[in-house]
Write a protein that holds these residues in place. Structure first.
Motif, PDB file in Angstrom:
ATOM      1  N   SER A   1       0.820  -1.207   0.000  1.00 57.93           N
ATOM      2  CA  SER A   1       0.000   0.000   0.000  1.00 57.93           C
ATOM      3  C   SER A   1       0.862   1.269   0.000  1.00 57.93           C
ATOM      4  N   PRO A   2       0.441   2.288  -0.759  1.00 61.02           N
ATOM      5  CA  PRO A   2       1.160   3.571  -0.706  1.00 61.02           C
ATOM      6  C   PRO A   2       0.771   4.402   0.514  1.00 61.02           C
ATOM      7  N   GLN A   3      -0.263   3.953   1.242  1.00 54.26           N
ATOM      8  CA  GLN A   3      -0.786   4.715   2.388  1.00 54.26           C
ATOM      9  C   GLN A   3       0.156   4.568   3.583  1.00 54.26           C
ATOM     10  N   LYS A   4       0.718   5.686   4.044  1.00 52.38           N
ATOM     11  CA  LYS A   4       1.672   5.649   5.151  1.00 52.38           C
ATOM     12  C   LYS A   4       1.187   6.380   6.400  1.00 52.38           C
ATOM     13  N   ASP A   5      -0.013   6.924   6.360  1.00 48.03           N
ATOM     14  CA  ASP A   5      -0.595   7.540   7.550  1.00 48.03           C
ATOM     15  C   ASP A   5      -0.753   6.463   8.623  1.00 48.03           C
ATOM     16  N   PRO A   6      -0.284   6.700   9.859  1.00 49.71           N
ATOM     17  CA  PRO A   6      -0.331   5.664  10.909  1.00 49.71           C
ATOM     18  C   PRO A   6      -1.716   5.059  11.117  1.00 49.71           C
ATOM     19  N   MET A   7      -2.769   5.875  10.938  1.00 52.14           N
ATOM     20  CA  MET A   7      -4.124   5.387  11.174  1.00 52.14           C
ATOM     21  C   MET A   7      -4.655   4.554  10.007  1.00 52.14           C
ATOM     22  N   HIS A   8      -4.041   4.672   8.824  1.00 53.46           N
ATOM     23  CA  HIS A   8      -4.509   3.935   7.640  1.00 53.46           C
ATOM     24  C   HIS A   8      -3.379   3.136   6.983  1.00 53.46           C
TER      25      HIS A   8
ATOM     26  N   GLY B   1      -1.090   0.666   5.330  1.00 55.03           N
ATOM     27  CA  GLY B   1      -1.337  -0.638   4.714  1.00 55.03           C
ATOM     28  C   GLY B   1      -2.703  -0.798   4.074  1.00 55.03           C
ATOM     29  N   ALA B   2      -3.500   0.267   4.007  1.00 56.02           N
ATOM     30  CA  ALA B   2      -4.839   0.168   3.430  1.00 56.02           C
ATOM     31  C   ALA B   2      -4.776  -0.364   2.006  1.00 56.02           C
ATOM     32  N   SER B   3      -5.721  -1.237   1.668  1.00 57.43           N
ATOM     33  CA  SER B   3      -5.874  -1.818   0.323  1.00 57.43           C
ATOM     34  C   SER B   3      -4.777  -2.818  -0.039  1.00 57.43           C
TER      35      SER B   3
ATOM     36  N   SER C   1      -4.713  -0.992  11.123  1.00 59.42           N
ATOM     37  CA  SER C   1      -4.768   0.284  10.406  1.00 59.42           C
ATOM     38  C   SER C   1      -5.232   0.118   8.967  1.00 59.42           C
ATOM     39  N   ASN C   2      -4.991  -1.029   8.362  1.00 64.16           N
ATOM     40  CA  ASN C   2      -5.422  -1.215   6.962  1.00 64.16           C
ATOM     41  C   ASN C   2      -6.934  -1.341   6.842  1.00 64.16           C
ATOM     42  N   LEU C   3      -7.635  -1.533   7.988  1.00 59.63           N
ATOM     43  CA  LEU C   3      -9.093  -1.638   7.979  1.00 59.63           C
ATOM     44  C   LEU C   3      -9.764  -0.513   8.771  1.00 59.63           C
ATOM     45  N   TYR C   4      -8.989   0.458   9.212  1.00 55.77           N
ATOM     46  CA  TYR C   4      -9.545   1.514  10.049  1.00 55.77           C
ATOM     47  C   TYR C   4     -10.619   2.315   9.320  1.00 55.77           C
ATOM     48  N   ASP C   5     -11.736   2.520  10.007  1.00 53.70           N
ATOM     49  CA  ASP C   5     -12.863   3.266   9.454  1.00 53.70           C
ATOM     50  C   ASP C   5     -13.369   4.224  10.536  1.00 53.70           C
ATOM     51  N   GLU C   6     -13.280   5.514  10.278  1.00 50.33           N
ATOM     52  CA  GLU C   6     -13.651   6.515  11.283  1.00 50.33           C
ATOM     53  C   GLU C   6     -15.130   6.449  11.638  1.00 50.33           C
ATOM     54  N   ASN C   7     -15.974   6.102  10.677  1.00 53.20           N
ATOM     55  CA  ASN C   7     -17.408   6.009  10.966  1.00 53.20           C
ATOM     56  C   ASN C   7     -17.705   4.919  11.990  1.00 53.20           C
ATOM     57  N   SER C   8     -17.000   3.802  11.890  1.00 52.83           N
ATOM     58  CA  SER C   8     -17.188   2.717  12.866  1.00 52.83           C
ATOM     59  C   SER C   8     -16.746   3.160  14.251  1.00 52.83           C
ATOM     60  N   LEU C   9     -15.621   3.860  14.306  1.00 53.50           N
ATOM     61  CA  LEU C   9     -15.142   4.352  15.604  1.00 53.50           C
ATOM     62  C   LEU C   9     -16.141   5.333  16.204  1.00 53.50           C
ATOM     63  N   ASN C  10     -16.675   6.223  15.389  1.00 57.40           N
ATOM     64  CA  ASN C  10     -17.645   7.206  15.895  1.00 57.40           C
ATOM     65  C   ASN C  10     -18.911   6.530  16.423  1.00 57.40           C
TER      66      ASN C  10
ATOM     67  N   VAL D   1      10.218  -4.574   8.159  1.00 60.57           N
ATOM     68  CA  VAL D   1       9.648  -3.263   7.820  1.00 60.57           C
ATOM     69  C   VAL D   1       8.176  -3.251   8.238  1.00 60.57           C
ATOM     70  N   ILE D   2       7.700  -2.105   8.747  1.00 55.47           N
ATOM     71  CA  ILE D   2       6.306  -1.999   9.181  1.00 55.47           C
ATOM     72  C   ILE D   2       5.362  -2.237   7.994  1.00 55.47           C
ATOM     73  N   CYS D   3       4.375  -3.114   8.199  1.00 53.06           N
ATOM     74  CA  CYS D   3       3.394  -3.359   7.137  1.00 53.06           C
ATOM     75  C   CYS D   3       2.007  -2.827   7.520  1.00 53.06           C
ATOM     76  N   LYS D   4       1.742  -2.749   8.829  1.00 52.70           N
ATOM     77  CA  LYS D   4       0.478  -2.176   9.308  1.00 52.70           C
ATOM     78  C   LYS D   4       0.625  -1.878  10.792  1.00 52.70           C
ATOM     79  N   ASN D   5      -0.298  -1.123  11.321  1.00 49.23           N
ATOM     80  CA  ASN D   5      -0.347  -0.845  12.755  1.00 49.23           C
ATOM     81  C   ASN D   5      -1.581  -1.492  13.368  1.00 49.23           C
ATOM     82  N   ILE D   6      -1.482  -1.837  14.631  1.00 50.24           N
ATOM     83  CA  ILE D   6      -2.652  -2.270  15.385  1.00 50.24           C
ATOM     84  C   ILE D   6      -3.073  -1.099  16.269  1.00 50.24           C
TER      85      ILE D   6
END
Length: 497
Positions: free
Chosen positions: A348-355, A357-359, A451-460, A482-487
């Motif tokens: 994944s190109p997504q490197k934001d800690p909260m997302h 590994g997305a996709s 983090s690859n499955l994080y969804d803000e709507n679910s958290l809210n 190398v980091i692949c995702k966060n928990i």
């Protein structure tokens, strides 16, 4: 033997996928039906895990590997019944190099895994019935066994109904002698008796299984969906192995020139077992999302026609086709294993800690054991500090990754999952809530999401049910250094009830 070893290596070296681990949760509470599927896969998992005593990926998947082995034996017998032992071996080699037959249903544990045994057994019985009618031999016992086979097939996955569609179409348009076979009606009754628990369960639960699946494939209010159509076609090509796919359709379109005119009824029967299901899914995919592996059983019927086609080829040409098919199969399997277990970091190109590994689809099959160890250490630390009210629950909003948390985290920590949200997001968890410790006012819980499955709507949605939500604890999962995702672990305090 070589194929079995490959399957055992795969089953032992990668984590359970979203669907597989969800079906493991079926086995925790045996029912006559579940939200998504009939119950046979739950019974199979319960058996291979020794009543859930053995808790590892291989034990969960063992039923798929055993089913695939049995299926391969039946494939050989069908090919031999059609013409000769050579056709049987051709069919076995084509079957073994199909990703659907050997990996999706033959290594990963899905409802398709046991379904293939009873689908193939049903095909074998139908062909024997056809030959027996032609030779004026008794068929009642064969019809009774066909009723058993198709009934159990439908108790694995409702797609088994297409076997009866094939029988009806064959009787109406190709062989009217079927219509006067008393055994056919006895067989229908046997099938109906076997699937009656599935029917009764759906009546008691307002046909939720039907509602769910019809919602997935309904044509009403649906426009043209070219992406879904392209995904279905490309999926059918890849899942069945491109070599096998194109050989199958070349065979279908060349049947008018076939030399096997004495097998006309058998060929027609195989087409009736294959084409209606394939056509249904292609038509549906024009309007709605479908899953390409749904057509897998249909393509096994075309494999037998392909094996007959190979019989007319020169030996060198047959060796080339099968070798290319097998080599492509092995290349993809080896590449997949390496990518899942050893790719550095994430695709994944997504490197934001909260997302992070997305996709990246490989992450569904990686990092869950590490997740279990991480959550266990955090939970032990929280318990020892005794600063907060003891946490017993991990709240979830969707069936995935809830099932992964159950298998890899809850089994280790003693925590349990509890669903908050809509039934079409929770699936079977909507009912499993009733057998679990209920949330009470003031309870503290965890919400855990990779983090690859994080969804803000679910958290809210979850935050709205609690008085306080602390910032997440973010812990990395590494792949090949190398980091692949966060928990992400959120601590929520004070359930509002």
């Amino acid at each position: 033997m070589a194929m079995t070893i490959i399957k055992l290596v795969i089953a032992s070296t990668i984590a359970l996928g979203n669907d597989e681990v969800y079906y493991w949760t079926y086995a925790l509470n045996l029912e006559w039906n579940y939200f998504d599927h009939p119950p046979f896969v739950a019974w199979l998992i319960r058996t291979t895990t020794a009543n859930l005593y053995i808790h590892n990926e291989l034990a969960v998947r063992l039923g798929a590997i055993i089913s695939s082995t049995i299926g391969t034996i039946i494939v050989y017998k069908i090919g031999k019944l059609l013409l000769n032992a050579r056709v049987g071996w051709f069919a076995v080699l084509l079957y073994s190099s199909s990703f659907y037959c050997s990996i999706i249903a033959g290594t990963f544990i899905l409802p398709d895994s046991p379904q293939m045994v009873f689908w193939l057994w049903s095909i074998f019985l139908l062909l024997k019935i056809t030959k027996s009618i032609h030779l004026r031999l008794p068929t009642l016992s064969l019809w009774c066994w066909f009723g058993v086979a198709t009934g159990i097939c439908m108790m694995c996955k409702i797609h088994g109904i297409y076997l009866w569609v094939a029988v009806v179409l064959f009787a109406l348009f190709s062989n009217r002698k079927f219509m006067v076979q008393k055994g056919m009606y006895v067989s229908m009754l046997i099938s109906l008796i076997i699937v009656s628990p599935f029917i009764i369960w759906n009546i008691q639960h307002h046909f939720i299984t039907y509602t769910y699946h019809s919602n997935r494939v309904s044509l009403f209010h649906a426009g043209i969906n070219p992406l879904a159509f392209a995904r279905e076609i490309s999926g059918q090509i890849f899942y069945n192995n491109p070599i096998i796919f194109f050989l199958a359709w070349i065979t279908v379109f060349s049947l008018a020139k076939t030399k096997h005119h004495h097998l006309k009824s058998e060929i027609q029967l195989l087409l009736y077992c294959a084409l209606p299901l394939i056509a249904t899914l292609i038509i549906l995919s024009i309007f709605r999302d479908t899953l390409p592996h749904w057509s897998g059983p249909a393509y096994t019927c075309l494999i037998f026609l392909s094996a007959l086609k190979l019989e007319s080829f020169t030996l060198s040409k047959v060796k080339t086709i099968i070798s290319v098919s097998m080599l492509f199969f092995l290349f993809v399997v080896c590449t997949g294993l390496v990518a899942i277990n050893f790719y550095k970091g994430s695709f994944s190109p997504q490197k934001d800690p909260m997302h992070f590994g997305a996709s990246d689809p490989t992450l569904d099959l990686y990092g869950w054991k590490e997740t279990g160890r991480i959550i266990d250490s955090i939970y032990r630390l929280d318990k020892s500090s005794q600063r907060d009210k003891t946490v017993h629950t991990i709240v979830i909003t969707k069936w995935f990754p809830a099932a992964h948390l159950d298998f890899y985290v809850c089994a280790r920590t003693g925590l349990h999952t509890y669903g908050i949200g809509e039934i079409f997001d929770l699936h079977q968890y909507y009912w499993s809530n009733q057998t679990k410790q209920q949330l009470t006012a003031g309870d503290n819980v965890y919400y855990i999401i990779p983090s690859n499955l994080y969804d803000e709507n679910s958290l809210n949605l979850i935050k709205s049910q609690f008085k306080d939500c602390k910032p997440p604890i973010i812990t990395p999962i590494f792949r090949n250094g190398v980091i692949c995702k966060n928990i992400l672990l959120f601590k929520l305090n004070g359930y509002k009830e």
